[in-house]
Design a protein around this motif. Sequence first.
Motif, PDB file in Angstrom:
ATOM      1  N   HIS A 142       0.837  -1.200   0.000  1.00  0.00           N
ATOM      2  CA  HIS A 142       0.000   0.000   0.000  1.00  0.00           C
ATOM      3  C   HIS A 142       0.871   1.248   0.000  1.00  0.00           C
ATOM      4  CE1 HIS A 142      -3.413   2.552   0.678  1.00  0.00           C
ATOM      5  NE2 HIS A 142      -2.911   3.027   1.794  1.00  0.00           N
ATOM      6  N   PRO A 143       0.784   2.091  -1.032  1.00  0.00           N
ATOM      7  CA  PRO A 143       1.594   3.313  -1.052  1.00  0.00           C
ATOM      8  C   PRO A 143       1.222   4.226   0.114  1.00  0.00           C
ATOM      9  CG  PRO A 143       0.669   2.849  -3.225  1.00  0.00           C
ATOM     10  CD  PRO A 143      -0.029   1.937  -2.251  1.00  0.00           C
ATOM     11  N   ASN A 144       2.190   4.544   0.938  1.00  0.00           N
ATOM     12  CA  ASN A 144       1.964   5.465   2.046  1.00  0.00           C
ATOM     13  C   ASN A 144       3.295   6.075   2.464  1.00  0.00           C
ATOM     14  OD1 ASN A 144       3.271   3.565   3.763  1.00  0.00           O
ATOM     15  ND2 ASN A 144       1.335   2.520   4.177  1.00  0.00           N
ATOM     16  N   GLU A 145       3.266   6.930   3.444  1.00  0.00           N
ATOM     17  CA  GLU A 145       4.481   7.634   3.840  1.00  0.00           C
ATOM     18  C   GLU A 145       5.534   6.707   4.418  1.00  0.00           C
ATOM     19  OE1 GLU A 145       3.963  10.109   7.500  1.00  0.00           O
ATOM     20  OE2 GLU A 145       1.883   9.417   7.330  1.00  0.00           O
ATOM     21  N   PHE A 146       5.111   5.631   5.077  1.00  0.00           N
ATOM     22  CA  PHE A 146       6.074   4.719   5.676  1.00  0.00           C
ATOM     23  C   PHE A 146       6.833   3.954   4.593  1.00  0.00           C
ATOM     24  CE2 PHE A 146       2.356   4.775   8.669  1.00  0.00           C
ATOM     25  CZ  PHE A 146       2.907   5.703   9.543  1.00  0.00           C
ATOM     26  N   ARG A 147       6.073   3.415   3.655  1.00  0.00           N
ATOM     27  CA  ARG A 147       6.709   2.676   2.560  1.00  0.00           C
ATOM     28  C   ARG A 147       7.605   3.592   1.732  1.00  0.00           C
ATOM     29  NH1 ARG A 147       6.814   0.247  -2.384  1.00  0.00           N
ATOM     30  NH2 ARG A 147       6.613  -2.040  -2.421  1.00  0.00           N
ATOM     31  N   SER A 148       7.164   4.817   1.511  1.00  0.00           N
ATOM     32  CA  SER A 148       7.983   5.768   0.757  1.00  0.00           C
ATOM     33  C   SER A 148       9.306   6.030   1.449  1.00  0.00           C
ATOM     34  CB  SER A 148       7.215   7.085   0.562  1.00  0.00           C
ATOM     35  OG  SER A 148       6.074   6.889  -0.253  1.00  0.00           O
ATOM     36  N   GLU A 149       9.278   6.119   2.755  1.00  0.00           N
ATOM     37  CA  GLU A 149      10.515   6.352   3.498  1.00  0.00           C
ATOM     38  C   GLU A 149      11.435   5.140   3.415  1.00  0.00           C
ATOM     39  OE1 GLU A 149      13.447   8.263   5.398  1.00  0.00           O
ATOM     40  OE2 GLU A 149      11.581   9.161   4.684  1.00  0.00           O
ATOM     41  N   TRP A 150      10.863   3.934   3.435  1.00  0.00           N
ATOM     42  CA  TRP A 150      11.701   2.730   3.282  1.00  0.00           C
ATOM     43  C   TRP A 150      12.384   2.722   1.916  1.00  0.00           C
ATOM     44  CZ3 TRP A 150       7.209  -0.999   5.001  1.00  0.00           C
ATOM     45  CH2 TRP A 150       6.969  -0.808   6.373  1.00  0.00           C
TER      46      TRP A 150
ATOM     47  N   TRP B  60      -1.467   7.303  25.937  1.00  0.00           N
ATOM     48  CA  TRP B  60      -0.396   6.544  26.575  1.00  0.00           C
ATOM     49  C   TRP B  60       0.631   6.060  25.554  1.00  0.00           C
ATOM     50  CZ3 TRP B  60       0.445   1.809  24.664  1.00  0.00           C
ATOM     51  CH2 TRP B  60      -0.623   1.117  24.054  1.00  0.00           C
ATOM     52  N   ALA B  61       0.165   5.753  24.320  1.00  0.00           N
ATOM     53  CA  ALA B  61       1.086   5.284  23.286  1.00  0.00           C
ATOM     54  C   ALA B  61       2.033   6.405  22.865  1.00  0.00           C
ATOM     55  CB  ALA B  61       0.307   4.760  22.086  1.00  0.00           C
TER      56      ALA B  61
ATOM     57  N   PHE C 157      13.225   8.238  12.036  1.00  0.00           N
ATOM     58  CA  PHE C 157      12.380   8.489  10.865  1.00  0.00           C
ATOM     59  C   PHE C 157      11.077   7.716  11.056  1.00  0.00           C
ATOM     60  CE2 PHE C 157      14.940   4.794   9.861  1.00  0.00           C
ATOM     61  CZ  PHE C 157      14.096   3.932   9.156  1.00  0.00           C
ATOM     62  N   ASN C 158      10.089   8.055  10.256  1.00  0.00           N
ATOM     63  CA  ASN C 158       8.751   7.467  10.401  1.00  0.00           C
ATOM     64  C   ASN C 158       8.251   7.542  11.847  1.00  0.00           C
ATOM     65  OD1 ASN C 158       8.316   6.840   7.723  1.00  0.00           O
ATOM     66  ND2 ASN C 158       8.922   4.689   7.901  1.00  0.00           N
ATOM     67  N   ASP C 159       8.604   8.611  12.535  1.00  0.00           N
ATOM     68  CA  ASP C 159       8.267   8.712  13.962  1.00  0.00           C
ATOM     69  C   ASP C 159       6.828   9.222  14.124  1.00  0.00           C
ATOM     70  OD1 ASP C 159       9.504  10.921  12.780  1.00  0.00           O
ATOM     71  OD2 ASP C 159      10.131  11.781  14.681  1.00  0.00           O
ATOM     72  N   ARG C 160       5.925   8.271  13.934  1.00  0.00           N
ATOM     73  CA  ARG C 160       4.493   8.528  14.090  1.00  0.00           C
ATOM     74  C   ARG C 160       3.859   7.386  14.860  1.00  0.00           C
ATOM     75  NH1 ARG C 160       0.969   9.315   9.121  1.00  0.00           N
ATOM     76  NH2 ARG C 160      -0.537   9.302  10.827  1.00  0.00           N
TER      77      ARG C 160
ATOM     78  N   MET D  76       5.294   3.616  14.747  1.00  0.00           N
ATOM     79  CA  MET D  76       6.107   3.309  13.569  1.00  0.00           C
ATOM     80  C   MET D  76       7.522   3.861  13.681  1.00  0.00           C
ATOM     81  SD  MET D  76       4.297   1.453  11.567  1.00  0.00           S
ATOM     82  CE  MET D  76       5.137   1.588   9.984  1.00  0.00           C
ATOM     83  N   THR D  77       7.844   4.473  14.804  1.00  0.00           N
ATOM     84  CA  THR D  77       9.159   5.088  14.997  1.00  0.00           C
ATOM     85  C   THR D  77      10.283   4.124  14.657  1.00  0.00           C
ATOM     86  OG1 THR D  77       8.381   6.645  16.673  1.00  0.00           O
ATOM     87  CG2 THR D  77      10.721   6.072  16.717  1.00  0.00           C
TER      88      THR D  77
END
Length: 259
Positions: free
Chosen positions: A18-26, A179-180, A238-241, A248-249
């Motif tokens: 699935h194209p998303n910001e996490f995959r794009s960063e990888w 809490w997360a 990176f991906n610190d969400r 996903m940090t």
Amino acid sequence: MRMPALFVGHGNPMNAIHPNEFRSEWTALGARLPRPKAILCVSAHWETRGAYVTATEAPETIHDFYGFPKALFDVRYPAPGSPALAARVAALVASERVRLDPGRGLDHGAWSVLVAMYPEADVPVVQLSIDTSQPGRHHYALAQQLLPLRDEAVLVMGSGNIVHNLGQFDFLDPTPLAWAGRADAEIRGHVAAGRREALMDYPGSGADARLAVPTPEHYLPLLYAIALQQPGETAGFFNDRVQGSISMTSVLIGPGAQA
């Protein structure tokens, strides 16, 4: 050149397709890092008693999940294995016997990220299992023995999630739980400040921490990257969400890292 060490928050298996910001960063990460000769992945999804390492020339793609679309089950990541690297890992670890597993393939903790980082599947991949009956200090000490690999062009990559509580995850609402977010910030603070003792002993007795790490398998791969950090090296994020109850940090140590 010394290779960096890496921890990736892999999250939902659908990130593989699935194209998303996490995959794009990888994808961007794979392009900018020094090209590795091989990858050693420590994934949350291979738990064993004792330590094992994959030792097959052609590891299969393991679809270790259920309830996802057929397109995800159709994914194959045909990267070669490396029995030579498996033997090297076993030789480096003096604190315990690392057994060779000639039949184990690559689980989604490895391939769901690598399919974006190295889509040609032309970098050999070996996995090292985790024994979750052992404490964080055990894993940290084991990981330290793998340091020579960084000077042998091997990318050591942990794959998990530093905050991972599926029991409180709402697939319809990714709003970060309070809490997360606090737990994610606490762990990032420990990493940035080099507080190794706190990281090895996590989750400890804190309420947020216990919710963040109800079971250790997704947290422990972080220690395999942190243990390889050397004096003067930066740990960058990176991906610190945070999505609901999952963080996903991700952490990059050494060349290419940005604080």
